[in-house]
Design an enzyme around this catalytic site. Structure first.
Site, PDB file in Angstrom:
ATOM      1  N   ARG A  94      11.981  -3.708   9.712  1.00 58.74           N
ATOM      2  CA  ARG A  94      11.031  -2.547  10.094  1.00 58.74           C
ATOM      3  C   ARG A  94      11.420  -2.450  11.355  1.00 58.74           C
ATOM      4  NH1 ARG A  94       6.261   0.784   7.907  1.00 58.74           N
ATOM      5  NH2 ARG A  94       5.219   0.278   9.960  1.00 58.74           N
ATOM      6  N   LYS A 133       0.704  -1.279   0.222  1.00 59.09           N
ATOM      7  CA  LYS A 133       0.219  -0.268  -0.192  1.00 59.09           C
ATOM      8  C   LYS A 133       0.993   1.367   0.285  1.00 59.09           C
ATOM      9  CE  LYS A 133      -2.420   0.176   4.163  1.00 59.09           C
ATOM     10  NZ  LYS A 133      -1.460   1.215   4.999  1.00 59.09           N
ATOM     11  N   ARG A 157       5.633 -11.132   4.164  1.00 58.17           N
ATOM     12  CA  ARG A 157       6.988 -10.410   3.740  1.00 58.17           C
ATOM     13  C   ARG A 157       7.033  -9.194   4.408  1.00 58.17           C
ATOM     14  NH1 ARG A 157       2.560  -7.600  -1.531  1.00 58.17           N
ATOM     15  NH2 ARG A 157       2.287  -9.686  -2.703  1.00 58.17           N
ATOM     16  N   ARG A 178      -9.218   3.231   9.607  1.00 55.29           N
ATOM     17  CA  ARG A 178      -8.792   2.689  10.413  1.00 55.29           C
ATOM     18  C   ARG A 178      -9.987   2.262  11.181  1.00 55.29           C
ATOM     19  NH1 ARG A 178      -2.684   3.245   9.415  1.00 55.29           N
ATOM     20  NH2 ARG A 178      -1.985   0.993  10.056  1.00 55.29           N
ATOM     21  N   ARG A 208      -1.214  -6.219  14.972  1.00 48.49           N
ATOM     22  CA  ARG A 208      -1.856  -5.323  13.806  1.00 48.49           C
ATOM     23  C   ARG A 208      -2.151  -5.807  12.494  1.00 48.49           C
ATOM     24  NH1 ARG A 208       3.663  -4.076  12.319  1.00 48.49           N
ATOM     25  NH2 ARG A 208       4.713  -2.637  13.627  1.00 48.49           N
TER      26      ARG A 208
HETATM   27  P1  AMP Z   1       1.107   2.404   9.320  1.00 45.89           P
HETATM   28  O1  AMP Z   1       2.832   3.109   8.338  1.00 45.89           O
HETATM   29  O2  AMP Z   1       0.184   2.961   8.379  1.00 45.89           O
HETATM   30  O3  AMP Z   1       1.177   1.225   9.263  1.00 45.89           O
HETATM   31  O4  AMP Z   1       0.933   3.052  10.920  1.00 45.89           O
HETATM   32  C1  AMP Z   1       2.039   3.004  11.194  1.00 45.89           C
HETATM   33  C2  AMP Z   1       1.558   2.694  13.209  1.00 45.89           C
HETATM   34  O5  AMP Z   1       0.513   4.001  13.064  1.00 45.89           O
HETATM   35  C3  AMP Z   1       0.535   1.641  13.162  1.00 45.89           C
HETATM   36  O6  AMP Z   1       0.456   0.457  13.782  1.00 45.89           O
HETATM   37  C4  AMP Z   1      -0.177   2.552  14.076  1.00 45.89           C
HETATM   38  O7  AMP Z   1      -0.199   2.301  15.409  1.00 45.89           O
HETATM   39  C5  AMP Z   1      -0.560   4.259  13.731  1.00 45.89           C
HETATM   40  N1  AMP Z   1      -1.844   4.754  13.084  1.00 45.89           N
HETATM   41  C6  AMP Z   1      -1.217   5.168  11.708  1.00 45.89           C
HETATM   42  N2  AMP Z   1      -2.411   5.516  11.184  1.00 45.89           N
HETATM   43  C7  AMP Z   1      -4.102   5.549  12.165  1.00 45.89           C
HETATM   44  C8  AMP Z   1      -4.790   5.662  12.370  1.00 45.89           C
HETATM   45  N3  AMP Z   1      -5.271   5.763  11.721  1.00 45.89           N
HETATM   46  N4  AMP Z   1      -5.094   5.001  13.167  1.00 45.89           N
HETATM   47  C9  AMP Z   1      -4.855   4.357  14.855  1.00 45.89           C
HETATM   48  N5  AMP Z   1      -3.201   4.997  14.268  1.00 45.89           N
HETATM   49  C10 AMP Z   1      -2.746   4.441  13.246  1.00 45.89           C
END
Ligand code: AMP
Length: 190
Positions: A133, A16, A127, A92, A144
């Site tokens: 990371r 994504k 993956r 989310r 997650r």
């Molecule tokens: P991502 O890069 O989108 O995978 O986001 C990394 C982390 O940021 C996630 O595992 C959450 O802890 C937090 N995060 C990002 N976007 C959101 C959201 N819309 N709502 C809640 N937590 C978020």
């Protein structure tokens, strides 16, 4: 072509983020990744970063009370108003989806499309283990993915009910997936 306002949904590890960067460049819209915003805040040590850091490390979700106002403020900025936005990582939760709908309604705006970049759980787990990371501990990955099924996957129905959902197969070469995504967007934006 009208101003594009899009959401991309997909499990962590679906590709994504990479596809979003390419799409935003191709369509000239702003890529708004809430994960990137939070990671930058953590790196800068801002108040937001201090609130988010532990939650992110554990694979949890930062509160809707923080995320909704953050996106609301950002999508009112001139660059997004003028050029449109690709939301990556938001909404989310159901509350975030309702929040997004309200904030767009208040501006007299609508989403163009919500894309589900579909890759099966087994594939994304492999993956993510491979990419290594810093916030990708095995526990955090599992958490997650569980949260995605519990909180975010139900949003697919939410978008489908509004006639906004398009599902794209995320398996295969990056450029093939990109072409599939573009085809869906162009069709919605004809
Ligand atoms: P991502 O890069 O989108 O995978 O986001 C990394 C982390 O940021 C996630 O595992 C959450 O802890 C937090 N995060 C990002 N976007 C959101 C959201 N819309 N709502 C809640 N937590 C978020």
């Amino acid at each position: 072509m009208s101003v594009l306002r899009m959401v991309i949904l997909g499990r962590q590890g679906s590709g994504k983020g990479t596809q979003s960067l390419r799409l935003a460049e191709a369509y000239g819209c702003v890529h708004l990744s809430t994960g990137d915003v939070l990671r930058a805040a953590v790196a800068e040590g801002t108040q937001l970063g201090r609130q988010a850091e532990a939650i992110m490390t554990s694979g949890g979700l930062v509160g809707d009370d923080i995320m909704i106002p953050l996106v609301q403020e950002r999508i009112g900025k001139d660059d997004i108003v003028a050029n449109g936005v690709l939301l990556d990582g938001f909404p989310r939760t159901a509350d975030q989806a309702n929040g997004l709908e309200s904030m767009l309604d208040a501006r007299g705006q609508r989403l163009t499309v919500a894309i589900n970049l579909d890759v099966a759980v087994e594939e994304v787990t492999q993956r993510m283990m491979a990419r290594g990371r810093e916030d990708d501990s095995e526990d955090a990955i599992t958490r997650r993915l569980d949260l995605y099924e519990a909180e975010t996957a139900p949003l697919l129905d939410w978008f489908a009910e509004r006639g906004l959902l398009a599902t794209v197969d995320g398996l295969g070469e990056e450029s093939d997936v990109f072409d599939r995504l573009k085809a869906v967007i162009d069709q919605r934006n004809a």
